[in-house]
Design an enzyme around this catalytic site. Sequence first.
Site, short mmCIF file in Angstrom:
data_model
loop_
_atom_site.label_atom_id
_atom_site.label_comp_id
_atom_site.label_asym_id
_atom_site.label_seq_id
_atom_site.Cartn_x
_atom_site.Cartn_y
_atom_site.Cartn_z
N ARG A 26 0.82 -1.22 0.00
CA ARG A 26 0.00 0.00 0.00
C ARG A 26 0.85 1.26 0.00
O ARG A 26 0.50 2.24 0.66
CB ARG A 26 -0.93 0.04 1.22
CG ARG A 26 -2.04 -0.98 1.18
CD ARG A 26 -3.19 -0.50 0.32
NE ARG A 26 -4.20 -1.53 0.20
CZ ARG A 26 -5.32 -1.57 0.91
NH1 ARG A 26 -5.58 -0.62 1.77
NH2 ARG A 26 -6.18 -2.54 0.72
N ARG A 30 -3.83 6.47 0.84
CA ARG A 30 -4.38 7.71 1.41
C ARG A 30 -3.45 8.48 2.34
O ARG A 30 -3.69 9.65 2.61
CB ARG A 30 -5.68 7.41 2.14
CG ARG A 30 -6.84 7.21 1.20
CD ARG A 30 -8.00 6.58 1.92
NE ARG A 30 -7.62 5.26 2.40
CZ ARG A 30 -8.45 4.42 3.03
NH1 ARG A 30 -9.68 4.79 3.27
NH2 ARG A 30 -8.04 3.24 3.40
N ARG A 39 -7.52 11.21 -5.72
CA ARG A 39 -8.78 10.64 -5.23
C ARG A 39 -9.90 11.68 -5.11
O ARG A 39 -11.07 11.32 -5.13
CB ARG A 39 -8.55 9.96 -3.87
CG ARG A 39 -8.08 8.53 -3.96
CD ARG A 39 -9.17 7.57 -4.43
NE ARG A 39 -9.94 7.04 -3.32
CZ ARG A 39 -11.23 7.23 -3.16
NH1 ARG A 39 -11.91 7.96 -4.01
NH2 ARG A 39 -11.86 6.68 -2.15
N ASP A 75 -6.71 -3.26 -7.43
CA ASP A 75 -7.27 -3.79 -6.18
C ASP A 75 -7.47 -5.29 -6.29
O ASP A 75 -7.72 -5.83 -7.38
CB ASP A 75 -8.59 -3.11 -5.80
CG ASP A 75 -8.92 -3.43 -4.34
OD1 ASP A 75 -8.35 -2.78 -3.45
OD2 ASP A 75 -9.71 -4.37 -4.10
O1 CP3 Z 1 0.03 -1.55 -2.45
C1 CP3 Z 1 -0.22 -0.68 -3.30
O2 CP3 Z 1 0.22 0.49 -3.25
C2 CP3 Z 1 -1.06 -1.08 -4.50
C3 CP3 Z 1 -2.45 -0.92 -4.40
C4 CP3 Z 1 -3.36 -1.87 -3.69
C5 CP3 Z 1 -4.69 -1.51 -3.34
N1 CP3 Z 1 -5.31 -2.62 -2.84
C6 CP3 Z 1 -5.32 -0.20 -3.55
C7 CP3 Z 1 -6.33 0.21 -2.57
C8 CP3 Z 1 -3.18 -3.20 -3.32
C9 CP3 Z 1 -1.94 -4.09 -3.41
C10 CP3 Z 1 -4.43 -3.66 -2.78
C11 CP3 Z 1 -4.65 -5.04 -2.34
C12 CP3 Z 1 -5.82 -5.32 -1.51
N2 CP3 Z 1 -7.09 -4.86 -1.65
C13 CP3 Z 1 -5.84 -6.25 -0.45
C14 CP3 Z 1 -4.67 -7.09 -0.03
C15 CP3 Z 1 -3.75 -6.33 0.79
C16 CP3 Z 1 -4.16 -6.23 2.21
O3 CP3 Z 1 -4.32 -5.09 2.66
O4 CP3 Z 1 -4.31 -7.26 2.85
C17 CP3 Z 1 -7.13 -6.29 0.08
C18 CP3 Z 1 -7.60 -7.13 1.24
C19 CP3 Z 1 -7.91 -5.42 -0.70
C20 CP3 Z 1 -9.36 -5.14 -0.56
C21 CP3 Z 1 -9.58 -3.76 -0.14
N3 CP3 Z 1 -9.36 -2.65 -0.95
C22 CP3 Z 1 -10.08 -3.30 1.10
C23 CP3 Z 1 -10.42 -4.21 2.27
C24 CP3 Z 1 -10.15 -1.91 1.02
C25 CP3 Z 1 -10.73 -0.99 2.03
C26 CP3 Z 1 -9.90 -0.79 3.20
C27 CP3 Z 1 -9.29 0.57 3.21
O5 CP3 Z 1 -8.07 0.66 3.38
O6 CP3 Z 1 -10.07 1.51 3.04
C28 CP3 Z 1 -9.65 -1.52 -0.25
C29 CP3 Z 1 -9.51 -0.14 -0.74
C30 CP3 Z 1 -8.19 0.25 -1.32
N4 CP3 Z 1 -7.48 -0.45 -2.25
C31 CP3 Z 1 -7.45 1.44 -1.03
C32 CP3 Z 1 -6.29 1.43 -1.81
C33 CP3 Z 1 -5.21 2.48 -1.90
C34 CP3 Z 1 -7.85 2.53 -0.02
C35 CP3 Z 1 -8.88 3.33 -0.35
C36 CP3 Z 1 -9.22 4.40 -1.32
O7 CP3 Z 1 -8.45 5.03 -2.01
O8 CP3 Z 1 -10.42 4.59 -1.25
#
Ligand code: CP3
Length: 354
Positions: A26, A30, A39, A75
């Site tokens: 990540r 944010r 965003r 994602d």
């Molecule tokens: O790592 C990076 O910089 C690459 C981008 C990336 C995102 N999601 C963008 C994202 C990666 C590698 C993921 C993987 C991901 N997505 C996982 C596995 C990694 C982990 O954390 O265990 C999972 C479980 C998800 C599913 C997911 N996506 C959830 C549960 C959420 C919401 C939780 C939160 O942090 O709000 C997301 C949203 C998400 N995916 C964001 C980002 C940058 C955050 C929100 C946004 O911009 O609205």
Amino acid sequence: MSASNSLFIRACKQLPVEATPIWLMRQAGRYMAEYRAVRRHHSLLEICKNPALAAEVTITAAEKLGVDAAIIFADLLLPLEVMGLDFQFTAGEGPVIEQPLRSAESIARLRSDRASDLDYVGEAVRMVAMHFGRRLPVIGFCGAPFTLASYMIEGGGSRHYIHTKRMMYSEPAAWQELMRKLVEVLSEYAAEQVKAGAAALQVFDSWVGCLSPQDYRQFVLPETKALIQKLRGTGVPIIYFGTDTATLLGAMHETGADVIGLDWRIPLDEGWKKLDHGCAVQGNLDPVTLFADWKTVRAAAEDVLRRAAGRPGHIFNLGHGILPETPVENVKALVDFVHEYVGLTAEARRRGEK
Ligand code: CP3
């Protein structure tokens, strides 16, 4: 230096390196003002589906931090859509799947022939790989079958995984069909990212730690191993990551992944030992440490590096993704510290030789 000669790729292959490579799960997110600015005008899914935007967000984060690899911005849940499950991201709540899978019939209806509709991710990988050329390797990624199945069945995040485990235990044939379909889609999707220029792949099994070792072996290991073996066929190193996996590490190693990602609940040296040092490891600073003062962060990072003990095959990372609100200056200082750490010990070594 070509991507395959980079610090990061050499560490994935347990080859000696001059400095410990670091990237952060990540790293684009944010906590970073540049990401929040994008965003303000685009939803998360809009960024994911627009290759130019996804590439921009990926590149900006990697360049700002000075890390050793760029993970493609996408994602985990994107494959759900091409399998026929719609979902949304709701503010503050995370993902919500509109009609979660609760029956064998709904699993039978899932499509597994449309992975190519995810080609926008490959296109973003291509743009990032073109931008960095030989300078920086690009990491592609996908979810692991268990973690994706858990989202599909629960309908979102979960505490006890009751629906998922009930399906696993009481409808094993349907469970297997779901895992098999996921492997089909994920292997094609991730292999496309390699064709587009990804130099390594990470398979995220974020929630697999909710399983007992027996259940992991019976219901999850065979398909996960099949996925990882297929992906190894692309020729790039495969990183397999999960959290809460201290009791699963031996079984996870059997997938044949080149690198195992460790979370912070197990000391890095203990985790590596459980893997018989038979693969590289990635990790494992607690992401919440980054909220502390720099002295504390530095001591915790140093502890991770000391436990790695200069053994070939350590990639520095957090034990899970960077959290929103994390102070950016601590993240940048961490990257510099890890890079300089070997410099310092090399200097100390030189001094010792005189
Ligand atoms: O790592 C990076 O910089 C690459 C981008 C990336 C995102 N999601 C963008 C994202 C990666 C590698 C993921 C993987 C991901 N997505 C996982 C596995 C990694 C982990 O954390 O265990 C999972 C479980 C998800 C599913 C997911 N996506 C959830 C549960 C959420 C919401 C939780 C939160 O942090 O709000 C997301 C949203 C998400 N995916 C964001 C980002 C940058 C955050 C929100 C946004 O911009 O609205």
